[in-house]
Structure formats: C-alpha cells, structure tokens
Scaffold this motif. Structure first.
Motif, mmCIF file in Angstrom:
data_model
loop_
_atom_site.group_PDB
_atom_site.id
_atom_site.type_symbol
_atom_site.label_atom_id
_atom_site.label_comp_id
_atom_site.label_asym_id
_atom_site.label_seq_id
_atom_site.Cartn_x
_atom_site.Cartn_y
_atom_site.Cartn_z
ATOM 1 N N HIS A 67 25.499 37.120 9.187
ATOM 2 C CA HIS A 67 25.157 38.029 10.284
ATOM 3 C C HIS A 67 24.613 37.254 11.488
ATOM 4 C CE1 HIS A 67 23.826 41.702 12.272
ATOM 5 N NE2 HIS A 67 22.640 41.141 12.457
ATOM 6 N N THR A 71 26.195 37.232 15.328
ATOM 7 C CA THR A 71 25.436 37.866 16.409
ATOM 8 C C THR A 71 24.754 36.877 17.338
ATOM 9 O OG1 THR A 71 23.525 38.076 14.916
ATOM 10 C CG2 THR A 71 25.011 39.970 15.091
ATOM 11 N N HIS A 127 31.946 41.577 3.837
ATOM 12 C CA HIS A 127 30.864 41.539 4.814
ATOM 13 C C HIS A 127 31.346 42.150 6.131
ATOM 14 C CE1 HIS A 127 27.772 40.031 7.526
ATOM 15 N NE2 HIS A 127 27.058 39.678 6.471
ATOM 16 N N ALA A 164 30.711 41.629 9.140
ATOM 17 C CA ALA A 164 30.915 40.715 10.266
ATOM 18 C C ALA A 164 32.108 39.786 10.069
ATOM 19 C CB ALA A 164 29.655 39.876 10.485
#
Length: 527
Positions: free
Chosen positions: A321, A325, A373, A375
């Motif tokens: 993550h 991000t 996941h 992402a």
C-alpha cells in the motif's frame, strides 16, 4: 534464548495473516535454528539426519532447517535453545491443507492493540511476555513490531495464539519465512521469438509516440535474478523494428521476465532487485522500500509463493500500500504481478483429485494474497488466438490480460519441484504433449505481467504527471475486450465474457493495448 514450547504435538494452531486464519500443525521431526556465524558447528550442537540452509536474504542471520528423529526432537530443540551460539530455535510448522506448506518462524511478531488500550496497558502486556518493542508499524494505528527475548517461554506461533484470546489484542501475527517458487528452466520458445508479444499488443505502433524515458524506472522483484550478467546491457544490431531493444543477457528465468518488460519500454530504466528463496515480512518491506528509494514508477512483483493458500500479513499488505500511495515521488507506484499458472482461482475453493501422492484432496482453498491486493494490477494470460491460456489463474481480482506462450497448468512445491496440476489436458495448440516436455517448455502469466509493466512505463513516459491509479485506469479503459466462448478443458468453466462493469474473470478488463493506452495518456485517440 526462547525455550521450547513443550513436547512436540500435532496440535492445531492458528496462524493469523491479516484477517485470514490458517490452521497449522507442528512437525515432529524438523526444527529451525538461527545463528550469526558460519563457523558454528551445528552437527555438534544438534545431531541431525539432514541440514538445509534457508536463504532468507538477511545478512546478519543464518537460518538452517534440521531434520531429527522424532524421539529426539524435544532434546534437540532444548539443546539448540540453550546453546550460546544459537540466536533462537523453533519447531517447523506445516499448513494443514498442504503436505508441503512449510512455515518457519522468526523472532518477530506484530501486535495490534484495541483502540482503547493505553500505552501503559500495552507495556504491561509486552512485559508480561518478555517482549522487546522494535518500532511502530506505519500505516496501522495501535500496531507495533515486537521481538521475543530469552525469557519468552514459548515460540512466536504459540505466543500469538495466546495473545489472540486477549480482548486487548485486535491482531497478533508472527513474522514467518515462507518458501518462494523456484523455476530453473527457461520460458517456452516460440518460432516467432519474443517479439510476437509486442506485435500482439501494438507495441511498434506505440513506439511512434515513445519508446520510454530514462526518468521512468521499472523495478523487477524476483528470486532468481542474475545481477552480474545484467549490469551492462548491450543493444541488438539487426535491422528490424526491434533493433533498439537492450539485451540484458537473460541467463535466468527472472532475467527473462525482466527482459520482456524492457522489450516493451527499451528507453526506460530497469532496476533489478533480488529476493531470497525464503521471504518474510521484514525482507519484503526492505525490498519495497529499496524500489521506492531508487525512484521506481512501476514495480513488477515477479514471484509466487510455494503454497496454494498464501494470504498477506498486515506488514506485507501495508508495504504494498505504501508503494502504491507514496512511491514515485508521491504519485504512487503501479504494482503489477502475474495471476499464476495453475489454472486455479485467485480466491476460491476447488474440489481437488488425482494429485500425485494425494498432495491435495477434496475441497481445497486457493488464495493468492498478493494477486488479490487492491493496489496490485493482476495479469492473466491469453494466447495468440485470443483464448485463455490453459495455465492461467483467474478470478475477480484479475485486472488485465496479456499474451503468453502455451503451457499446461503447473505448480512448484518445495519437495516435489514443478508438478503438472491435474487432471491432465492437452496444450493450447490442441495436441497431447509429453508431461516432462510440458514442464520444460512452459508459458507463464509473469510474461504477460512483464508486458503490462512495460506498457505502464510507456504511459508514464508520455505523461509523467499521472498518478499510479490514473495509469491503472488508462490501462483498463483502453484494454481490448477479447472474448473466449470455449469451455476450459480442465475445469469445464466458461468465464471468457464480461459483466455489466466490463470485467471478465479470465481476462479482467481485457487485453492490454499499448497504442491505445499511450495515445490516451498523451491526450490523443488512436486512428
């Protein structure tokens, strides 16, 4: 030294991984020891029947698996724990649903406290179990990484089992070493060479706009990279549309996958990051942070766990993550992986039968934590004829598909190596093939994932201000909706069409199209 957790038993214990629970059994003839110096004489400390190093990538700790007679297990474990040269020694555990799903413990655990638990109460719990606090876990409130000490009276798995019963604890995970799949053979050859992939997804046409940019970096994370033979790329000299593609001398399977990514984006920067054969939370965090620190825009997660049920731990999930991000100068990295090559769901239950030695039998849970996941762009495989590749995994988590060579479903297991997934089927060309030859000439969804990673790099090269999520949206929006109405020959499923949201379990949002994606990113529409 941590002391042994009692006599060996086949008692079931729960391994918590994120919000998934896995049932484990303790093995009665294996233990894992950790030490710092290669001069330690393990044979003198723990007489055993077999010694096997576990390459973990941790430069300051050496791990060794020791096979001992079951009747000597308790004595051997106690001797290892009490020896001053041994950092720690723990039993080896096995996933209840897998004869070869070995789980190796480290000294670290992750504890997430309930919101109302004060720092003083947290300290009291740590002190009660003689734990050393290492650091908070970024991205998770009330969550910390701890290390067991010499006074802790049980192994990390049993300790987390105890802590899970405490209402003050929201989550308790041991940090474990899990084996990665190893592939020693080359990818399948093809009469047209690897360039047929590029033609299939309109790479030469996309090159009219860009062949990449040195400021755009593709990081490849794989366990079998030949870094020495990749240090000095050399260009092809033949007069073809592909004459500018760098050659990185693909002497290993990992290098071959990396080559496919740079085939697509030959003027981008390639970053190779070696993974150990056994991976834990700390090593995955380290390599992800290295990719971020070295400016990766695209991160190709080019590995598979050697297990059929592999949920991510909280630490692993947060590491991915963070990359998605916070990486790429705050714009977010695009994470890409292959769906897998067993023709099984990314998340689901299959009634298994006819496996050799009944490795899997009856209703069996399949789960790829990395592939699921949110992402991660998970890529399935399709053939030259725009059909599902017989070996490709599938499911709701598939984002895109890409071309791959033919192959039969396969799975790599620690003791068996590469095995054909039953029931037997013909290859993608419809001809029966020798099982051994099938394993030696085998396509992979990582081929398709490498191509998608390269296309993502081209997209960023023409519009470097895009976020990772925007690049993903461009790839999915411009993908071609290929359709396969032919039933799967192995599982008799037909999942090659699209729902109201434009998604297919076999193909995701469609086959990646480099020309359309780059044109949309640049602000133009292709003719």
């Amino acid at each position: 030294m941590a002391r042994p957790g009692g006599t060996p038993q086949q008692q079931g214990l729960i391994l918590q991984r994120g919000h998934t629970e896995l049932l484990l059994h303790q093995l009665e003839d294996r233990l894992l020891v950790a030490f710092r110096s290669s001069d330690v004489d393990l044979l003198d400390i723990v007489p055993g029947l077999m010694y096997r190093p576990l390459p973990s990538g941790q430069p300051d700790i050496l791990f060794e698996e020791i096979l001992v007679p079951p009747e000597d297990f308790a004595t051997s474990l106690r001797a290892a724990c009490q020896h001053p040269d041994i950092l720690f020694a723990y039993p080896v555990y096995q996933l209840a649903d897998s004869a070869e799903g070995f789980v190796y413990l480290t000294q670290q655990i992750t504890l997430q406290f309930a919101p109302e638990v004060s720092p003083a109460a947290q300290k009291a719990i740590g002190d009660r179990h003689h734990l050393k606090k290492i650091r908070p876990l970024l991205g998770a409130d009330q969550t910390f990484i701890y290390e067991l000490t010499a006074q802790t009276d049980c192994d990390p798995l049993r300790l987390t089992q105890i802590l899970q019963q405490d209402p003050a604890i929201a989550l308790a995970e041991p940090n474990v070493l899990l084996p990665l799949a190893v592939r020693e053979m080359s990818l399948a050859t093809n009469p047209q060479g690897r360039h047929w992939y590029l033609d299939a997804i309109q790479i030469p046409q996309a090159w009219q706009m860009t062949k990449g940019d040195r400021q755009t970096t593709i990081a490849v994370l794989a366990p079998d990279l030949d870094l020495e033979n990749s240090a000095e790329p050399t260009a092809e000299t033949s007069e073809t549309p592909y004459s500018a593609i760098p050659e990185i001398r693909p002497t290993t399977w990992g290098n071959t996958i990396a080559q496919l990514a740079i085939d697509v984006a030959p003027e981008c920067t390639l970053l190779l990051l070696q993974l150990p054969q056994y991976l834990d939370d700390a090593l995955l965090e380290k390599v992800i942070e290295a990719a971020i620190a070295q400016g990766a825009a695209v991160i190709l997660l080019a590995w598979q766990l050697a297990t059929i049920n592999g949920p991510l731990s909280l630490r692993q999930s947060l590491a991915l993550h963070r990359a998605a991000t916070q990486g790429n100068r705050g714009q977010g990295c695009l994470l890409v992986t292959g769906a897998g090559d067993a023709n099984r769901p990314l998340a689901g239950i299959i009634y298994e039968r006819h496996w050799p030695n009944q490795l899997f039998q009856g209703p069996t849970a399949w789960l790829d934590g990395k592939g699921n996941h949110p992402a991660v762009v998970t890529v399935s495989g399709c053939t030259e004829a725009n059909k599902k590749a017989s070996h490709s995994n599938w499911g709701e988590a598939v984002s895109l598909c890409g071309p791959t060579n033919p192959g039969t479903p396969t799975l790599w297991l620690p003791e068996q190596g590469m095995v054909a997934v039953p029931p037997e089927i013909s290859d993608d060309l419809g001809a029966e093939i020798d099982p051994v030859e099938a394993l030696n000439q085998q396509g992979s969804t990582l081929e398709a994932a490498a191509l998608v990673a390269g296309v993502a790099a081209l997209v960023w090269s023409v519009n470097p201000k895009l976020t990772g999520w925007a690049v993903r949206e461009i790839l999915q929006t411009t993908a071609e909706k290929i359709v396969d109405l032919t039933g799967d020959r192995q599982l008799q499923l037909t999942l090659g069409t699209y729902d109201a949201q434009g998604h297919s379990p076999w193909f995701g949002y469609g086959r990646v199209n480099a020309l359309a994606a780059v044109a949309l990113a640049q602000g133009n529409q292709p003719d």
